[in-house]
Design a protein around this motif. Sequence first.
Motif, PDB file in Angstrom:
ATOM      1  N   ALA A  73       4.160 -14.195   0.906  1.00  0.00           N
ATOM      2  CA  ALA A  73       3.725 -12.662   0.480  1.00  0.00           C
ATOM      3  C   ALA A  73       4.696 -12.196  -0.424  1.00  0.00           C
ATOM      4  O   ALA A  73       4.330 -11.454  -1.402  1.00  0.00           O
ATOM      5  CB  ALA A  73       3.748 -12.069   1.824  1.00  0.00           C
ATOM      6  N   LEU A  74       6.089 -12.200  -0.234  1.00  0.00           N
ATOM      7  CA  LEU A  74       6.968 -11.391  -0.915  1.00  0.00           C
ATOM      8  C   LEU A  74       7.197 -12.000  -2.429  1.00  0.00           C
ATOM      9  O   LEU A  74       7.119 -11.129  -3.419  1.00  0.00           O
ATOM     10  CB  LEU A  74       8.338 -11.580  -0.482  1.00  0.00           C
ATOM     11  CG  LEU A  74       8.699 -10.905   1.040  1.00  0.00           C
ATOM     12  CD1 LEU A  74       9.864 -11.213   1.643  1.00  0.00           C
ATOM     13  CD2 LEU A  74       8.453  -9.139   0.857  1.00  0.00           C
ATOM     14  N   ALA A  75       7.087 -13.184  -2.551  1.00  0.00           N
ATOM     15  CA  ALA A  75       7.164 -13.838  -4.115  1.00  0.00           C
ATOM     16  C   ALA A  75       5.660 -13.873  -4.634  1.00  0.00           C
ATOM     17  O   ALA A  75       5.704 -14.368  -5.748  1.00  0.00           O
ATOM     18  CB  ALA A  75       7.701 -15.334  -3.894  1.00  0.00           C
ATOM     19  N   GLU A  84       2.021  -3.232   5.561  1.00  0.00           N
ATOM     20  CA  GLU A  84       0.885  -3.247   4.691  1.00  0.00           C
ATOM     21  C   GLU A  84       1.343  -3.265   3.148  1.00  0.00           C
ATOM     22  O   GLU A  84       0.876  -4.138   2.492  1.00  0.00           O
ATOM     23  CB  GLU A  84      -0.251  -2.258   4.915  1.00  0.00           C
ATOM     24  CG  GLU A  84      -0.760  -2.404   6.181  1.00  0.00           C
ATOM     25  CD  GLU A  84      -2.049  -3.265   6.212  1.00  0.00           C
ATOM     26  OE1 GLU A  84      -2.296  -3.796   5.198  1.00  0.00           O
ATOM     27  OE2 GLU A  84      -2.455  -3.209   7.410  1.00  0.00           O
ATOM     28  N   GLU A  85       2.406  -2.568   2.919  1.00  0.00           N
ATOM     29  CA  GLU A  85       2.908  -2.330   1.737  1.00  0.00           C
ATOM     30  C   GLU A  85       4.263  -3.184   1.344  1.00  0.00           C
ATOM     31  O   GLU A  85       5.048  -2.857   2.173  1.00  0.00           O
ATOM     32  CB  GLU A  85       3.263  -0.697   1.316  1.00  0.00           C
ATOM     33  CG  GLU A  85       2.016   0.246   1.313  1.00  0.00           C
ATOM     34  CD  GLU A  85       2.316   1.530   1.029  1.00  0.00           C
ATOM     35  OE1 GLU A  85       2.336   1.832  -0.119  1.00  0.00           O
ATOM     36  OE2 GLU A  85       2.546   2.214   2.151  1.00  0.00           O
ATOM     37  N   LEU A  86       4.278  -4.139   0.427  1.00  0.00           N
ATOM     38  CA  LEU A  86       5.386  -5.061   0.351  1.00  0.00           C
ATOM     39  C   LEU A  86       6.504  -4.385  -0.669  1.00  0.00           C
ATOM     40  O   LEU A  86       7.489  -4.749  -0.710  1.00  0.00           O
ATOM     41  CB  LEU A  86       5.101  -6.335   0.053  1.00  0.00           C
ATOM     42  CG  LEU A  86       4.231  -7.090   1.064  1.00  0.00           C
ATOM     43  CD1 LEU A  86       3.909  -8.420   0.786  1.00  0.00           C
ATOM     44  CD2 LEU A  86       4.807  -7.166   2.625  1.00  0.00           C
ATOM     45  N   GLU A  87       6.056  -3.807  -1.616  1.00  0.00           N
ATOM     46  CA  GLU A  87       6.769  -3.133  -2.566  1.00  0.00           C
ATOM     47  C   GLU A  87       8.105  -2.391  -1.931  1.00  0.00           C
ATOM     48  O   GLU A  87       9.266  -2.656  -2.590  1.00  0.00           O
ATOM     49  CB  GLU A  87       6.178  -2.075  -3.622  1.00  0.00           C
ATOM     50  CG  GLU A  87       5.232  -2.901  -4.432  1.00  0.00           C
ATOM     51  CD  GLU A  87       6.019  -3.969  -5.265  1.00  0.00           C
ATOM     52  OE1 GLU A  87       7.156  -3.845  -5.554  1.00  0.00           O
ATOM     53  OE2 GLU A  87       5.401  -4.997  -5.181  1.00  0.00           O
ATOM     54  N   PRO A  88       8.086  -1.397  -1.022  1.00  0.00           N
ATOM     55  CA  PRO A  88       9.327  -0.941  -0.288  1.00  0.00           C
ATOM     56  C   PRO A  88      10.182  -2.173   0.537  1.00  0.00           C
ATOM     57  O   PRO A  88      11.365  -1.891   0.472  1.00  0.00           O
ATOM     58  CB  PRO A  88       8.627  -0.114   0.930  1.00  0.00           C
ATOM     59  CG  PRO A  88       7.447   0.366   0.530  1.00  0.00           C
ATOM     60  CD  PRO A  88       6.856  -0.834  -0.149  1.00  0.00           C
ATOM     61  N   VAL A 113      10.252  -9.092   8.539  1.00  0.00           N
ATOM     62  CA  VAL A 113       9.079  -9.222   9.488  1.00  0.00           C
ATOM     63  C   VAL A 113       7.867  -8.458   8.910  1.00  0.00           C
ATOM     64  O   VAL A 113       7.964  -7.202   8.834  1.00  0.00           O
ATOM     65  CB  VAL A 113       9.441  -8.831  10.836  1.00  0.00           C
ATOM     66  CG1 VAL A 113       8.245  -8.697  11.765  1.00  0.00           C
ATOM     67  CG2 VAL A 113      10.532  -9.333  11.276  1.00  0.00           C
ATOM     68  N   ILE A 114       6.842  -9.151   8.451  1.00  0.00           N
ATOM     69  CA  ILE A 114       5.650  -8.533   7.839  1.00  0.00           C
ATOM     70  C   ILE A 114       4.612  -8.600   8.681  1.00  0.00           C
ATOM     71  O   ILE A 114       3.661  -7.593   9.000  1.00  0.00           O
ATOM     72  CB  ILE A 114       5.168  -9.395   6.297  1.00  0.00           C
ATOM     73  CG1 ILE A 114       6.362  -9.249   5.286  1.00  0.00           C
ATOM     74  CG2 ILE A 114       3.882  -9.054   6.005  1.00  0.00           C
ATOM     75  CD1 ILE A 114       6.050 -10.354   4.347  1.00  0.00           C
ATOM     76  N   GLY A 123      15.501  -6.200  11.571  1.00  0.00           N
ATOM     77  CA  GLY A 123      14.373  -6.867  11.911  1.00  0.00           C
ATOM     78  C   GLY A 123      13.259  -5.948  11.504  1.00  0.00           C
ATOM     79  O   GLY A 123      12.935  -5.709  10.329  1.00  0.00           O
ATOM     80  N   LEU A 124      12.167  -5.864  12.750  1.00  0.00           N
ATOM     81  CA  LEU A 124      11.151  -5.096  12.431  1.00  0.00           C
ATOM     82  C   LEU A 124      11.206  -3.500  11.644  1.00  0.00           C
ATOM     83  O   LEU A 124      12.023  -2.848  12.440  1.00  0.00           O
ATOM     84  CB  LEU A 124      10.371  -5.080  13.621  1.00  0.00           C
ATOM     85  CG  LEU A 124       8.994  -4.355  13.618  1.00  0.00           C
ATOM     86  CD1 LEU A 124       7.863  -4.949  12.406  1.00  0.00           C
ATOM     87  CD2 LEU A 124       8.181  -4.701  15.174  1.00  0.00           C
ATOM     88  N   LEU A 125      10.708  -3.411  10.646  1.00  0.00           N
ATOM     89  CA  LEU A 125      10.653  -2.066  10.133  1.00  0.00           C
ATOM     90  C   LEU A 125       9.255  -1.689   9.579  1.00  0.00           C
ATOM     91  O   LEU A 125       8.473  -2.215   8.708  1.00  0.00           O
ATOM     92  CB  LEU A 125      11.578  -2.086   8.818  1.00  0.00           C
ATOM     93  CG  LEU A 125      13.089  -2.269   8.752  1.00  0.00           C
ATOM     94  CD1 LEU A 125      13.783  -2.816   7.655  1.00  0.00           C
ATOM     95  CD2 LEU A 125      13.555  -1.246   9.518  1.00  0.00           C
ATOM     96  N   PRO A 126       8.622  -1.201  10.578  1.00  0.00           N
ATOM     97  CA  PRO A 126       7.113  -0.975  10.507  1.00  0.00           C
ATOM     98  C   PRO A 126       6.587   0.293   9.767  1.00  0.00           C
ATOM     99  O   PRO A 126       5.714   1.248   9.950  1.00  0.00           O
ATOM    100  CB  PRO A 126       6.556  -0.628  11.964  1.00  0.00           C
ATOM    101  CG  PRO A 126       7.957   0.455  12.514  1.00  0.00           C
ATOM    102  CD  PRO A 126       9.259  -0.166  11.830  1.00  0.00           C
ATOM    103  N   GLY A 127       6.666  -0.018   8.511  1.00  0.00           N
ATOM    104  CA  GLY A 127       5.813   0.899   7.262  1.00  0.00           C
ATOM    105  C   GLY A 127       7.016   1.336   6.423  1.00  0.00           C
ATOM    106  O   GLY A 127       8.145   1.151   6.483  1.00  0.00           O
TER     107      GLY A 127
END
Length: 255
Positions: free
Chosen positions: A144-146, A120-124, A109-110, A77-81
């Motif tokens: 957001a991802l696509a 904030e950073e979506l590449e990871p 979860v963004i 689920g939430l991975l904050p960073g």
Amino acid sequence: MNAWVLAVGGEDPSGAGLDADRDAAFAADVRLVTVATCHTDQSDAGVRDVGPVDADAWRFDALAAASIENPGALKFGLLPGRAHLEAARAVVDQFAFEAPGMPVVVDPVIASSSGFVFVEELEPMRALIARGVIVTPNLPELAALARVELASIETDLEARLAAALGLCAWGSAAVVVKGGHGAEDPIVDLVVLDGEAVWLERPRLAGASIRGSGCRFATYVAARLARGSGGVQGLVGAVREAGEWVASRLVDARS
């Protein structure tokens, strides 16, 4: 209750996060082991605080939890960073080596429902998705991802499918798009696996809401997969059951 799921995510006293995961696992009749990535203080009104757990510490805890017996499925689920997303990727890689074929479900979860941005950073996150996981975005997360406009996939199912196929092209095992934020009635969920797309309808329940509905949905899917549902039909069945169960929880919350 022999099958078990390892759930990694945020603790949220308002009923989302790992509390929602526990609710779903109990309903799906699987054992759940949880590992917290952070402790949040939030409600429908907003997020007041996020206290991350050290990423190396929870990664160690996650691997230690499965040191005796591998889980039937892994759910994030939430991975904050960035550090947490990279730690999740390392855990997925370890399980890919030790338990090849084990389903990994990622609820990307963004941001919170109130709009607070956790990632904030979506590449990871895109790199994690590329590790052969099953990703379960809602429509804002998919957009957001696509890198597409949210308005286009809210109303156009073909645009929604194209965005999901884009995530599959990165290397995800499957994409399950939750349709609750769409304009259609009834709600239409989308499952894309092995180039095959399946649309699943479920009723839209006006005025019904519950904290952590997305968490519950993803964990219920992981739980059903942990009990041995495989292939396209296995995933479709797990998604259908998850949608029906979340709908029942919404009805309970409304009554």
